[in-house]
Design a protein around this motif. Structure first.
Motif, PDB file in Angstrom:
ATOM      1  N   ARG A 145      24.842  -7.890   3.724  1.00 20.43           N
ATOM      2  CA  ARG A 145      23.566  -7.005   3.948  1.00 20.43           C
ATOM      3  C   ARG A 145      22.432  -7.826   4.072  1.00 20.43           C
ATOM      4  O   ARG A 145      21.639  -7.773   5.037  1.00 20.43           O
ATOM      5  CB  ARG A 145      23.395  -6.154   2.552  1.00 20.43           C
ATOM      6  CG  ARG A 145      22.281  -5.074   2.845  1.00 20.43           C
ATOM      7  CD  ARG A 145      22.257  -4.127   1.679  1.00 20.43           C
ATOM      8  NE  ARG A 145      21.348  -3.056   2.005  1.00 20.43           N
ATOM      9  CZ  ARG A 145      22.005  -1.805   2.313  1.00 20.43           C
ATOM     10  NH1 ARG A 145      23.400  -1.701   2.389  1.00 20.43           N
ATOM     11  NH2 ARG A 145      21.118  -0.910   2.282  1.00 20.43           N
ATOM     12  N   ASP A 146      21.935  -8.922   3.036  1.00 18.40           N
ATOM     13  CA  ASP A 146      20.959  -9.983   3.412  1.00 18.40           C
ATOM     14  C   ASP A 146      21.020 -10.613   4.236  1.00 18.40           C
ATOM     15  O   ASP A 146      19.950 -10.907   5.206  1.00 18.40           O
ATOM     16  CB  ASP A 146      20.675 -10.457   2.021  1.00 18.40           C
ATOM     17  CG  ASP A 146      19.966  -9.855   0.861  1.00 18.40           C
ATOM     18  OD1 ASP A 146      19.708  -8.587   0.977  1.00 18.40           O
ATOM     19  OD2 ASP A 146      19.792 -10.589  -0.226  1.00 18.40           O
ATOM     20  N   ALA A 147      22.215 -11.131   4.783  1.00 20.19           N
ATOM     21  CA  ALA A 147      22.485 -11.864   5.947  1.00 20.19           C
ATOM     22  C   ALA A 147      22.171 -11.223   7.335  1.00 20.19           C
ATOM     23  O   ALA A 147      21.652 -11.603   8.194  1.00 20.19           O
ATOM     24  CB  ALA A 147      23.858 -12.400   5.978  1.00 20.19           C
ATOM     25  N   GLY A 148      22.372  -9.825   7.325  1.00 23.28           N
ATOM     26  CA  GLY A 148      22.248  -9.051   8.231  1.00 23.28           C
ATOM     27  C   GLY A 148      20.821  -8.789   8.440  1.00 23.28           C
ATOM     28  O   GLY A 148      20.416  -8.832   9.684  1.00 23.28           O
ATOM     29  N   PRO A 342      19.081 -19.206  10.654  1.00 25.68           N
ATOM     30  CA  PRO A 342      20.536 -19.555  10.411  1.00 25.68           C
ATOM     31  C   PRO A 342      20.545 -20.177   9.073  1.00 25.68           C
ATOM     32  O   PRO A 342      21.616 -20.131   8.427  1.00 25.68           O
ATOM     33  CB  PRO A 342      20.706 -20.300  11.668  1.00 25.68           C
ATOM     34  CG  PRO A 342      19.388 -20.783  12.322  1.00 25.68           C
ATOM     35  CD  PRO A 342      18.489 -19.855  11.913  1.00 25.68           C
ATOM     36  N   LEU A 343      19.571 -20.962   8.661  1.00 31.01           N
ATOM     37  CA  LEU A 343      19.684 -21.664   7.462  1.00 31.01           C
ATOM     38  C   LEU A 343      19.842 -20.960   6.379  1.00 31.01           C
ATOM     39  O   LEU A 343      20.544 -21.078   5.371  1.00 31.01           O
ATOM     40  CB  LEU A 343      18.400 -22.751   7.209  1.00 31.01           C
ATOM     41  CG  LEU A 343      18.376 -23.968   8.388  1.00 31.01           C
ATOM     42  CD1 LEU A 343      17.234 -24.797   8.115  1.00 31.01           C
ATOM     43  CD2 LEU A 343      19.654 -24.868   8.478  1.00 31.01           C
ATOM     44  N   PHE A 344      18.712 -20.013   6.188  1.00 33.44           N
ATOM     45  CA  PHE A 344      18.823 -18.938   5.325  1.00 33.44           C
ATOM     46  C   PHE A 344      19.821 -17.977   5.212  1.00 33.44           C
ATOM     47  O   PHE A 344      20.528 -17.609   4.295  1.00 33.44           O
ATOM     48  CB  PHE A 344      17.408 -18.297   5.054  1.00 33.44           C
ATOM     49  CG  PHE A 344      16.256 -19.121   4.503  1.00 33.44           C
ATOM     50  CD1 PHE A 344      16.125 -19.055   2.966  1.00 33.44           C
ATOM     51  CD2 PHE A 344      15.546 -19.773   5.327  1.00 33.44           C
ATOM     52  CE1 PHE A 344      14.984 -19.942   2.571  1.00 33.44           C
ATOM     53  CE2 PHE A 344      14.488 -20.710   4.567  1.00 33.44           C
ATOM     54  CZ  PHE A 344      14.439 -20.773   3.260  1.00 33.44           C
ATOM     55  N   GLY A 346      22.764 -18.663   6.423  1.00 37.20           N
ATOM     56  CA  GLY A 346      24.111 -19.237   5.851  1.00 37.20           C
ATOM     57  C   GLY A 346      24.088 -19.619   4.489  1.00 37.20           C
ATOM     58  O   GLY A 346      24.912 -19.384   3.888  1.00 37.20           O
ATOM     59  N   LEU A 347      22.891 -19.782   3.951  1.00 38.97           N
ATOM     60  CA  LEU A 347      22.699 -20.107   2.380  1.00 38.97           C
ATOM     61  C   LEU A 347      23.121 -18.865   1.663  1.00 38.97           C
ATOM     62  O   LEU A 347      24.001 -18.948   0.587  1.00 38.97           O
ATOM     63  CB  LEU A 347      21.445 -20.486   2.102  1.00 38.97           C
ATOM     64  CG  LEU A 347      20.701 -20.855   0.657  1.00 38.97           C
ATOM     65  CD1 LEU A 347      21.774 -22.143   0.415  1.00 38.97           C
ATOM     66  CD2 LEU A 347      19.328 -21.006   0.648  1.00 38.97           C
ATOM     67  N   TRP A 348      22.490 -17.633   2.024  1.00 35.73           N
ATOM     68  CA  TRP A 348      22.831 -16.418   1.352  1.00 35.73           C
ATOM     69  C   TRP A 348      24.126 -16.025   1.076  1.00 35.73           C
ATOM     70  O   TRP A 348      24.852 -15.522   0.432  1.00 35.73           O
ATOM     71  CB  TRP A 348      21.811 -15.243   1.746  1.00 35.73           C
ATOM     72  CG  TRP A 348      20.459 -15.522   1.751  1.00 35.73           C
ATOM     73  CD1 TRP A 348      19.277 -15.033   2.734  1.00 35.73           C
ATOM     74  CD2 TRP A 348      19.581 -16.109   0.844  1.00 35.73           C
ATOM     75  NE1 TRP A 348      18.132 -15.390   2.274  1.00 35.73           N
ATOM     76  CE2 TRP A 348      18.307 -16.267   1.213  1.00 35.73           C
ATOM     77  CE3 TRP A 348      19.985 -17.081  -0.406  1.00 35.73           C
ATOM     78  CZ2 TRP A 348      17.234 -16.732   0.524  1.00 35.73           C
ATOM     79  CZ3 TRP A 348      18.952 -17.598  -1.095  1.00 35.73           C
ATOM     80  CH2 TRP A 348      17.559 -17.684  -0.482  1.00 35.73           C
ATOM     81  N   THR A 349      24.590 -16.231   2.518  1.00 31.27           N
ATOM     82  CA  THR A 349      26.215 -15.712   2.868  1.00 31.27           C
ATOM     83  C   THR A 349      27.100 -16.652   1.804  1.00 31.27           C
ATOM     84  O   THR A 349      28.199 -16.245   1.211  1.00 31.27           O
ATOM     85  CB  THR A 349      26.614 -15.809   4.241  1.00 31.27           C
ATOM     86  OG1 THR A 349      25.757 -15.108   4.903  1.00 31.27           O
ATOM     87  CG2 THR A 349      28.116 -15.602   4.415  1.00 31.27           C
ATOM     88  N   LYS A 350      26.720 -18.134   1.778  1.00 30.46           N
ATOM     89  CA  LYS A 350      27.710 -19.068   1.010  1.00 30.46           C
ATOM     90  C   LYS A 350      27.375 -18.655  -0.267  1.00 30.46           C
ATOM     91  O   LYS A 350      28.694 -18.925  -1.210  1.00 30.46           O
ATOM     92  CB  LYS A 350      27.210 -20.678   1.405  1.00 30.46           C
ATOM     93  CG  LYS A 350      28.221 -21.500   0.619  1.00 30.46           C
ATOM     94  CD  LYS A 350      27.545 -23.007   1.208  1.00 30.46           C
ATOM     95  CE  LYS A 350      28.491 -23.924   0.567  1.00 30.46           C
ATOM     96  NZ  LYS A 350      28.174 -25.648   0.930  1.00 30.46           N
TER      97      LYS A 350
END
Length: 488
Positions: A145-148, A342-344, A346-350
């Motif tokens: 959700r946050d990444a979306g 993309p950095l953030f 990717g960070l939240w997804t990881k």
């Protein structure tokens, strides 16, 4: 395909693509217009401007932004109770396009005021409902959700990056009205893409209001609208009769409304019998985040006002063999968002479920925003107010500010959809945008104090307040977790 497993667009539901590009074109039109609007208002008549004072132009810019986001309440209500998000977005886009067309005509102040009305209503209809529909693409527990929302936010910034570079160059190099016409064309493309693509990929999302009005409710609404119009007419007539109907007083009136509106809205939600005890507790936590977001947006939105003036009068515009239009600096913040997104994401997804709490993200974001203003005191202290400085000072300020934006804006959008009481689903997204309305309403008053002589205390005081607010919010994170009841 079940939307929980729908990964057709960058690992996310295909409908995210539709909303991504709709918002991209809408932001192209809006930020293209804003890039040149201040310069259009304060430029000389001989150059095609309106010849307003810097103070008046800056206040109008801020109050215009406040009106745009205040109208999101109306857009959320119409979506929730009458039309549903899909049609509300479509009608909003049409109003925005018409507003830019009016600005493209040489109608002077009449054109400016009429365009403000159209774009204000149109953006209020469109913006909160697009964001709400993004949230509808995901199940409540979906970790994407946050990444979306971060990817969706990238669409906003692609439009915001391109618009000042193109519209700013065209408007300041050749003709302001040509620039405004390009903004209208951008909104046309957004409408076309939304209508054609939405029928394929949004399925039944947003076709019906979530809490439709019955006949009795509609009758009450009509009476309240008529009463509000009557009060407004009486107020304006009273100001005219007492010779207080001036631009300055109208801006002050809108400032008061912009500050009181979120107070009224939160009071209404907290007192509603449709809101459960747990939902009410979450709203209390949300209010604390809301107050910090006001401080953040007050700094962020001065990029097109105070920092635009700094770019025009105190920045070297011939740099490294290039001539830069002052309006084109408005692309810098969007450029950083595209780099950071993309950095953030990717960070939240990881990190998944191990992400920092939302309140901690907000606090850190506020500290970065405040630091961006403290940074701007340095060139003034080093070189004074008469020496034009390197563009790198502005670029560095936006680099700090945009880290704050990535920690507050997309996270705030996502958190709003998660904390929203069921009965106020779309309207809560409107409430989120009221933080921008309140911030810009306040800005309409404080930007009047910005002059070269007051630059250092101006940047230092506002930046210091943001840093202090961020520190306090971080300290209150454990309490915020309790109030949110499992949502972080």
């Amino acid at each position: 395909m079940d939307k929980k497993y729908d990964r057709q667009f960058l690992g996310h539901p295909r409908g995210l693509s539709t909303l991504f590009f709709t918002e991209l074109w809408e932001r192209f039109s809006y930020y293209g217009m804003r890039a040149i609007l201040l310069f259009y208002m304060i430029d000389r008549l001989a150059n095609g401007g309106l010849n307003l004072t810097q103070s008046t132009g800056a206040s109008i810019m801020a109050i215009y932004g406040s009106l745009v986001y205040m109208s999101s309440v109306l857009g959320g209500f119409i979506s929730d109770r009458i039309l549903g998000p899909r049609r509300t977005i479509l009608y909003g886009g049409i109003l925005i396009m018409l507003g830019h067309i009016v600005l493209a005509m040489p109608l002077k102040m009449v054109g400016l005021l009429f365009s403000i009305l159209l774009i204000t209503l149109g953006t209020g209809f469109l913006k909160p409902n697009v964001s709400d529909m993004v949230g509808s693409l995901y199940p409540p527990t979906d970790p994407r959700r946050d990444a979306g929302f971060t990817i969706y936010y990238m669409g906003i910034n692609i439009g915001a990056l391109a618009a000042p570079l193109i519209v700013g160059w065209l408007g300041q190099t050749y003709n302001y009205h040509l620039g405004f016409s390009l903004a209208a064309i951008g909104m046309f493309f957004g409408l076309l893409q939304y209508y054609m693509d939405g029928r394929k990929y949004l399925n039944h999302i947003g076709l019906a209001p979530t809490d439709p009005l019955d006949a009795t409710g509609m009758s009450k609404l009509k009476k309240r609208v008529l009463m509000a119009v009557a009060i407004f007419v009486i107020l304006i007539a009273g100001m005219a009769a007492t010779h207080t109907l001036t631009i300055k007083n109208i801006i002050l009136l809108i400032t008061i409304i912009g500050v009181l509106l979120p107070v009224f809205y939160f009071t209404m939600i907290l007192r509603s019998p449709k809101v459960t005890a747990i939902e009410r507790s979450r709203i209390v936590a949300y209010i604390m985040l809301f107050l910090v977001s006001i401080i953040f947006w007050a700094i962020f939105e001065q990029g097109s006002i105070v920092l635009a003036l700094f770019a025009s009068t105190q920045t070297q515009l011939d740099w490294m063999g290039l001539h830069i239009q002052a309006s084109q600096f408005q692309s810098v913040n969007a450029f950083y968002c595209i780099i950071y997104t993309p950095l953030f994401a990717g960070l939240w997804t990881k990190m998944g479920n191990h992400q920092p709490a939302s309140s901690r993200k907000f606090g850190i974001g506020s500290i970065f925003a405040g630091s961006s203003f403290l940074w701007m005191t340095i060139p003034v202290l080093l070189f004074g107010v008469t020496t034009k400085v390197s563009p790198l000072w502005l670029i560095g300020s936006w680099a700090l500010l945009e880290i704050g934006e990535m920690l507050i804006s997309p996270i705030g959008l996502s958190l709003t959809t998660k904390l929203a009481p069921k009965a106020f689903k779309a309207q809560m997204m409107s409430v989120w945008f009221l933080s921008e309305a309140a911030a810009q309403a306040i800005n309409a008053q404080i930007v009047q104090f910005y002059t070269p002589r007051t630059e250092v205390p101006y940047f230092a005081i506002i930046g210091g307040i943001a840093i202090l607010a961020g520190i306090l919010l971080i300290l209150f994170t454990p309490k915020m977790k309790q109030l949110m009841h499992g949502i972080s």
